[in-house]
Design an enzyme around this catalytic site. Structure first.
Site, PDB file in Angstrom:
ATOM      1  CG  ASP A   8      58.572 109.230 -29.553  1.00  0.00           C
ATOM      2  OD1 ASP A   8      57.678 108.999 -28.718  1.00  0.00           O
ATOM      3  OD2 ASP A   8      59.197 110.309 -29.607  1.00  0.00           O
ATOM      4  CG  ASP A  10      54.088 114.090 -28.641  1.00  0.00           C
ATOM      5  OD1 ASP A  10      53.313 114.266 -29.591  1.00  0.00           O
ATOM      6  OD2 ASP A  10      53.701 113.850 -27.489  1.00  0.00           O
TER       7      ASP A  10
END
Length: 171
Positions: A8, A10
């Site tokens: 992922d 952020d």
């Protein structure tokens, strides 16, 4: 078959802006310990693939061109700091309300990468900082890692921070 580490963005690669989006290179700040974890993953023979929801584009708050600039900057810095870059990057600009198969918690982006790169899902991992990351990973058949304050059963592995994850994978 290849093995992959799906990241992922952020909250894992860079500092998350709570309630907002990273709009430019100036706002993109790598998290401590990300470089060393990333380098360990690559040195262990994993493909490194970015999987990120970017609904700021779907909301008209930023452009795909701005996202490409941020990701190009990220790739340059990764190469400079670790000698490696992401092997591929997937993003979904769809709004959460669209219920898109590509948007996490759905597994579409991971499944696209698995097919494209000939990835063995059972030997692969998804690392994120939200339940939707773990849900997408589980739905794609990969092992899951959550970073933060989560219950142990919400992912295959749960670590307080990236440093603890790095220590685990270096041993």
């Amino acid at each position: 078959m290849n093995k992959a580490f799906f990241f992922d963005r952020d909250g894992i690669v860079n500092r998350r802006k709570m309630g907002d989006y990273v709009y430019s290179i100036n706002e993109f700040e790598f998290l401590p310990h990300f470089f060393s974890l990333f380098k360990s993953v690559k040195e262990s023979g994993f493909l490194a693939i970015l999987i990120t929801n970017q609904q700021g584009i779907g909301k008209g708050l930023m452009t795909e061109e701005a996202l490409r600039e941020i990701h190009a900057h990220m790739q340059r810095e990764l190469l400079k700091e670790t000698g490696f870059q992401f092997d591929d990057m997937y993003f979904c600009a769809d709004l959460a309300s669209a219920n898109s198969f590509r948007r996490k918690p759905q597994p579409g982006m991971l499944l696209d990468a698995i097919k494209k790169w000939g990835i063995d899902a059972e030997k692969s991992w998804m690392i994120g900082d939200s339940i939707s990351d773990a849900q997408a990973g589980k739905a794609a058949g990969v092992k899951t890692i959550l970073i933060g304050d989560f219950l142990k059963d919400e992912a295959d592995l749960v670590f307080k921070n990236l440093e603890d994850a790095e220590v685990f994978f270096k041993r």
